[in-house]
Design an enzyme around this catalytic site. Structure first.
Site, PDB file in Angstrom:
ATOM      1  N   LEU A  74       6.555   4.342   0.371  1.00  0.00           N
ATOM      2  CA  LEU A  74       5.715   4.088  -0.585  1.00  0.00           C
ATOM      3  C   LEU A  74       5.000   5.574  -0.996  1.00  0.00           C
ATOM      4  CD1 LEU A  74       3.248   1.164   0.810  1.00  0.00           C
ATOM      5  CD2 LEU A  74       5.126   1.049  -0.933  1.00  0.00           C
ATOM      6  N   ASP A  75       4.639   5.588  -2.183  1.00  0.00           N
ATOM      7  CA  ASP A  75       4.008   6.909  -2.744  1.00  0.00           C
ATOM      8  C   ASP A  75       2.603   7.116  -1.810  1.00  0.00           C
ATOM      9  OD1 ASP A  75       5.688   7.033  -4.889  1.00  0.00           O
ATOM     10  OD2 ASP A  75       4.380   6.291  -6.141  1.00  0.00           O
ATOM     11  N   MET A  76       2.218   8.074  -1.716  1.00  0.00           N
ATOM     12  CA  MET A  76       1.095   8.631  -0.718  1.00  0.00           C
ATOM     13  C   MET A  76      -0.122   7.793  -1.333  1.00  0.00           C
ATOM     14  SD  MET A  76      -0.352  12.530  -0.153  1.00  0.00           S
ATOM     15  CE  MET A  76      -1.829  12.826   0.815  1.00  0.00           C
ATOM     16  N   THR A  78      -0.135   5.269  -3.067  1.00  0.00           N
ATOM     17  CA  THR A  78      -0.115   3.721  -2.857  1.00  0.00           C
ATOM     18  C   THR A  78      -0.403   3.152  -1.550  1.00  0.00           C
ATOM     19  OG1 THR A  78       1.652   3.789  -4.620  1.00  0.00           O
ATOM     20  CG2 THR A  78       1.361   1.864  -3.328  1.00  0.00           C
TER      21      THR A  78
END
Length: 236
Positions: A74-76, A78
Site C-alpha cells: 500500500l502507498d505510505m 494510504t
C-alpha cells in the site's frame, strides 16, 4: 476490524487466534500461513532508501513473525488492510491469487468536489485509462494512451457532503498499477482529499492525511483454499 470465512459463521475462524498484538502493529488475522494487518497512514509498507526509512510494516511484522514475507503493498499515505505470507509456499499461493485476480480489494476515498454518480443501472462506473510512471517526476504516475499499461478502476458514489464540497466514493481496482486510484480520480477531475501528489496545493491543507483507506480484502486462504473476507472501517 473483522475477519470471517466467506459463507461461514459470523465468528472468526479458529486459526485467527495468534500471538499477543505487538506494539505498533495492528494484527487483524494471524495463522500459520496468512497474516493480515491494518496499516496506519504514514507508515511505509516496505523499507525505503536511507536509514530513516527502515521502519515499515514489513519490518514490524517480521519482528513478530520472522517468516513473514511481502505479497503486495500500500502507498505510505494510504491506510488499511494489507496481507503477508508466512513462508515461501504461502507467498507463492498468494502471489498466484493476485496474478489470477482472485484477490478482491475495496477502498473508500473522499474526493474533492461533488462527483455525479455514473449513469449506469447498477450505480458502478469504470475508469479505463492506461498509466505509466512519470520518470521526470517520480514517484508520480500519469495517463499515457500510447505507452501506458492498461489500468481499470470500478467506482461508485457513497455520499455527498455539500457543506465540505466533497464526495465519499467506493473503489474497486481491477488492475493494480502504482498510484492507480489516485491518478484515476485526478483524471476524473476529483482528486482525493489530502493528496500531496495529485491534488491542487490549495486543496491538500484541509486534512493531515490522504483520505484513502483499504477497507475490504477478499481472498482464498493460501493453505486451506477457504474464501476469507477481512474488513476495516475507514478512520475518516
Amino acid at each position: 476490524m473483522s475477519a470471517v470465512a466467506a459463507g461461514g459463521p459470523e465468528s472468526a475462524p479458529p486459526w485467527s487466534a495468534g500471538p499477543p498484538v505487538p506494539p505498533g502493529l495492528q494484527v487483524v488475522h494471524a495463522d500459520d500461513a496468512l497474516l493480515v494487518f491494518d496499516k496506519p497512514a504514514g507508515l511505509l509498507a516496505v523499507p525505503g532508501r536511507g536509514e530513516d526509512k527502515q521502519d515499515c510494516l514489513a519490518a514490524r511484522a517480521q519482528a513478530a513473525f520472522p517468516d513473514a514475507l511481502v505479497v503486495h503493498r500500500l502507498d505510505m499515505a494510504t491506510s488499511g488492510l494489507i496481507v503477508m505470507a508466512r513462508g515461501p509456499a504461502a507467498q507463492r499461493a498468494l502471489n498466484l491469487g493476485f496474478e489470477k485476480r482472485q484477490v478482491h480489494k475495496q477502498y473508500v476515498a473522499v474526493v474533492q468536489g461533488l462527483l455525479a454518480p455514473p449513469e449506469t443501472d447498477d450505480g458502478w462506473g469504470l475508469i479505463d485509462l492506461p498509466l505509466i510512471l512519470d520518470w521526470l517526476n517520480r514517484p508520480r504516475s500519469i495517463v499515457d494512451h500510447e505507452q501506458g499499461r492498461p489500468s481499470r478502476t470500478r467506482w461508485r458514489v457513497l455520499a455527498h457532503d455539500a457543506a465540505a464540497g466533497t464526495t465519499r466514493v467506493l473503489l474497486e481496482p481491477v488492475t493494480g498499477r502504482s498510484h492507480q486510484l489516485r491518478v484515476h480520480l485526478q483524471a476524473l477531475g476529483h482528486p482525493i482529499v489530502g493528496d500531496p501528489l495529485y491534488a491542487p496545493a490549495q486543496e491538500t491543507g484541509s486534512t493531515s492525511r490522504l483520505l484513502l483507506h483499504a477497507q475490504r480484502l477478499a481472498l482464498f486462504h493460501p493453505a486451506t483454499g477457504m474464501p476469507m473476507v477481512f474488513d476495516s472501517a475507514p478512520p475518516f
